[in-house]
Design a protein around this motif. Structure first.
Motif, PDB file in Angstrom:
ATOM      1  N   ALA A  96       1.069  -1.323   0.118  1.00 25.36           N
ATOM      2  CA  ALA A  96       0.202   0.301   0.072  1.00 25.36           C
ATOM      3  C   ALA A  96       0.944   1.390  -0.055  1.00 25.36           C
ATOM      4  CB  ALA A  96      -0.891   0.548   1.460  1.00 25.36           C
ATOM      5  N   PHE A  97       1.912   1.435   1.018  1.00 26.16           N
ATOM      6  CA  PHE A  97       3.122   2.511   0.847  1.00 26.16           C
ATOM      7  C   PHE A  97       3.624   2.532  -0.626  1.00 26.16           C
ATOM      8  CE2 PHE A  97       6.690   4.621   1.607  1.00 26.16           C
ATOM      9  CZ  PHE A  97       6.706   5.727   1.887  1.00 26.16           C
ATOM     10  N   TYR A  98       3.966   1.892  -1.229  1.00 21.01           N
ATOM     11  CA  TYR A  98       4.879   1.592  -2.294  1.00 21.01           C
ATOM     12  C   TYR A  98       4.057   1.526  -3.540  1.00 21.01           C
ATOM     13  CZ  TYR A  98       8.775   1.038   0.064  1.00 21.01           C
ATOM     14  OH  TYR A  98      10.053   1.111   1.462  1.00 21.01           O
ATOM     15  N   ARG A  99       3.343   1.115  -2.985  1.00 18.50           N
ATOM     16  CA  ARG A  99       2.516   1.478  -4.576  1.00 18.50           C
ATOM     17  C   ARG A  99       1.203   3.232  -4.908  1.00 18.50           C
ATOM     18  NH1 ARG A  99      -1.584  -2.868  -4.045  1.00 18.50           N
ATOM     19  NH2 ARG A  99      -2.913  -0.689  -2.481  1.00 18.50           N
ATOM     20  N   ASP A 100       0.264   2.734  -3.032  1.00 14.81           N
ATOM     21  CA  ASP A 100      -0.458   3.741  -3.349  1.00 14.81           C
ATOM     22  C   ASP A 100       0.322   5.716  -2.550  1.00 14.81           C
ATOM     23  OD1 ASP A 100      -2.207   2.253  -3.835  1.00 14.81           O
ATOM     24  OD2 ASP A 100      -3.180   2.131  -1.417  1.00 14.81           O
ATOM     25  N   ASP A 158       5.941  16.159  -4.121  1.00 11.33           N
ATOM     26  CA  ASP A 158       5.653  14.756  -3.493  1.00 11.33           C
ATOM     27  C   ASP A 158       5.618  14.189  -2.207  1.00 11.33           C
ATOM     28  OD1 ASP A 158       6.019  14.355  -6.471  1.00 11.33           O
ATOM     29  OD2 ASP A 158       8.058  14.106  -6.466  1.00 11.33           O
ATOM     30  N   PHE A 159       6.301  15.387  -1.728  1.00 13.83           N
ATOM     31  CA  PHE A 159       6.686  15.619   0.225  1.00 13.83           C
ATOM     32  C   PHE A 159       5.322  15.379   0.325  1.00 13.83           C
ATOM     33  CE2 PHE A 159       5.936  16.874   4.065  1.00 13.83           C
ATOM     34  CZ  PHE A 159       6.895  16.659   5.219  1.00 13.83           C
ATOM     35  N   GLU A 160       3.870  16.196   0.116  1.00 10.79           N
ATOM     36  CA  GLU A 160       2.714  16.471   0.491  1.00 10.79           C
ATOM     37  C   GLU A 160       2.219  15.420  -0.136  1.00 10.79           C
ATOM     38  OE1 GLU A 160       1.257  18.867   2.732  1.00 10.79           O
ATOM     39  OE2 GLU A 160       3.532  19.624   2.610  1.00 10.79           O
ATOM     40  N   ARG A 161       2.024  14.813  -1.121  1.00 11.46           N
ATOM     41  CA  ARG A 161       1.429  13.639  -1.457  1.00 11.46           C
ATOM     42  C   ARG A 161       0.878  13.072  -0.959  1.00 11.46           C
ATOM     43  NH1 ARG A 161       2.786   9.743  -4.713  1.00 11.46           N
ATOM     44  NH2 ARG A 161       4.387  10.648  -5.535  1.00 11.46           N
ATOM     45  N   VAL A 162       2.621  12.629  -0.174  1.00 14.74           N
ATOM     46  CA  VAL A 162       2.871  10.800   0.468  1.00 14.74           C
ATOM     47  C   VAL A 162       2.443  11.849   2.018  1.00 14.74           C
ATOM     48  CG1 VAL A 162       4.827   9.844   1.600  1.00 14.74           C
ATOM     49  CG2 VAL A 162       5.148  10.247  -0.767  1.00 14.74           C
ATOM     50  N   ARG A 163       2.996  12.665   2.227  1.00 10.11           N
ATOM     51  CA  ARG A 163       1.996  12.951   3.577  1.00 10.11           C
ATOM     52  C   ARG A 163       0.267  12.819   3.626  1.00 10.11           C
ATOM     53  NH1 ARG A 163       4.135  18.010   7.975  1.00 10.11           N
ATOM     54  NH2 ARG A 163       3.553  18.993   5.542  1.00 10.11           N
ATOM     55  N   ALA A 164       0.002  12.609   2.752  1.00  5.60           N
ATOM     56  CA  ALA A 164      -1.663  12.694   2.175  1.00  5.60           C
ATOM     57  C   ALA A 164      -2.147  11.408   3.031  1.00  5.60           C
ATOM     58  CB  ALA A 164      -2.276  13.811   1.447  1.00  5.60           C
ATOM     59  N   THR A 165      -1.569  10.756   2.227  1.00  9.23           N
ATOM     60  CA  THR A 165      -1.065   8.970   2.831  1.00  9.23           C
ATOM     61  C   THR A 165      -0.952   9.151   4.691  1.00  9.23           C
ATOM     62  OG1 THR A 165       0.494   8.111   2.400  1.00  9.23           O
ATOM     63  CG2 THR A 165      -0.831   8.752   0.581  1.00  9.23           C
ATOM     64  N   GLY A 166      -0.810   9.527   5.680  1.00 13.63           N
ATOM     65  CA  GLY A 166      -0.475   9.495   6.343  1.00 13.63           C
ATOM     66  C   GLY A 166       0.436   8.530   6.999  1.00 13.63           C
ATOM     67  N   ALA A 167       1.765   8.984   6.333  1.00 11.25           N
ATOM     68  CA  ALA A 167       2.882   7.972   6.198  1.00 11.25           C
ATOM     69  C   ALA A 167       3.192   9.440   6.936  1.00 11.25           C
ATOM     70  CB  ALA A 167       3.693   8.328   4.828  1.00 11.25           C
ATOM     71  N   GLU A 168       4.633   8.099   8.331  1.00 13.25           N
ATOM     72  CA  GLU A 168       5.581   8.774   8.907  1.00 13.25           C
ATOM     73  C   GLU A 168       6.524  10.230   8.940  1.00 13.25           C
ATOM     74  OE1 GLU A 168       7.914   7.682  12.785  1.00 13.25           O
ATOM     75  OE2 GLU A 168       7.161   5.961  11.667  1.00 13.25           O
ATOM     76  N   PHE A 228      10.634  10.057   5.087  1.00 15.14           N
ATOM     77  CA  PHE A 228       9.801   9.195   5.676  1.00 15.14           C
ATOM     78  C   PHE A 228      10.156   7.603   6.335  1.00 15.14           C
ATOM     79  CE2 PHE A 228       7.254  12.268   2.545  1.00 15.14           C
ATOM     80  CZ  PHE A 228       6.953  12.791   2.983  1.00 15.14           C
ATOM     81  N   ARG A 229       8.957   6.848   6.854  1.00 14.08           N
ATOM     82  CA  ARG A 229       9.403   6.054   7.131  1.00 14.08           C
ATOM     83  C   ARG A 229       8.333   5.070   6.692  1.00 14.08           C
ATOM     84  NH1 ARG A 229      13.109   4.818  10.495  1.00 14.08           N
ATOM     85  NH2 ARG A 229      12.692   6.322  12.632  1.00 14.08           N
ATOM     86  N   ASP A 230       8.485   3.984   5.582  1.00 14.01           N
ATOM     87  CA  ASP A 230       7.912   3.090   5.442  1.00 14.01           C
ATOM     88  C   ASP A 230       7.063   2.268   6.922  1.00 14.01           C
ATOM     89  OD1 ASP A 230       8.885   0.674   6.054  1.00 14.01           O
ATOM     90  OD2 ASP A 230       9.465   0.401   3.799  1.00 14.01           O
ATOM     91  N   PRO A 231       5.873   1.870   6.449  1.00 11.22           N
ATOM     92  CA  PRO A 231       5.162   1.083   7.396  1.00 11.22           C
ATOM     93  C   PRO A 231       5.941   0.447   8.123  1.00 11.22           C
ATOM     94  CG  PRO A 231       4.126   0.879   5.463  1.00 11.22           C
ATOM     95  CD  PRO A 231       4.893   1.655   5.093  1.00 11.22           C
TER      96      PRO A 231
END
Length: 136
Positions: free
Chosen positions: A20-24, A93-103, A120-123
């Motif tokens: 989910a992290f790497y795909r979404d 890119d940072f904002e897009r990834v942050r919006a997914t809830g990534a740490e 970021f940290r992945d899950p």
């Protein structure tokens, strides 16, 4: 002789969260899903830029129980090697990834050595960094 990086292996402890992290969050496409349970490994590719494929695998995939346990301990500590992506629009890119809830480990910052970066940290706890060269 011509050499090119083909695969980048990333150890994860929860395959579905990692996918989910790497795909979404990062936009990679799943290109292969192989093996059962703790022997499972999943490959992903960047559908826009190409480049090396990411291979997500469990600490136990292709390893002995003892080696898998040792690798899992390092994963839990967050001390496995980081993965670094280049970006042509780091802030977006940072904002897009942050919006997914990534740490978030590090907000975007300009570095004196000529890059803007963020982390970021992945899950699973792996550090994922973004770099963008600063305009001079």
């Amino acid at each position: 002789m011509t050499l090119a990086l083909q695969y980048c292996h990333i150890t994860v402890d929860d395959m579905d969260e990692a996918i989910a992290f790497y795909r979404d969050a990062l936009g990679f496409k799943v290109t292969g899903d192989n093996g059962p349970g703790q022997q499972r490994w999943v490959s992903l590719s960047d559908p826009v830029h190409g480049g090396p494929e990411l291979v997500l695998s469990s600490p136990y995939a292709g390893r002995s129980q003892e080696d898998g346990d040792a690798l899992r301990e390092l994963l839990v500590k967050g001390v496995l090697p980081m993965i670094v992506f280049s970006s042509d629009d780091l802030d977006a890119d940072f904002e897009r990834v942050r919006a997914t809830g990534a740490e978030v480990l590090q907000e975007p910052i300009d570095r004196p050595y000529g890059v803007r970066d963020a982390a970021f940290r992945d899950p699973a706890g792996n550090t994922v960094r973004f770099h963008q060269p600063l305009k001079r």
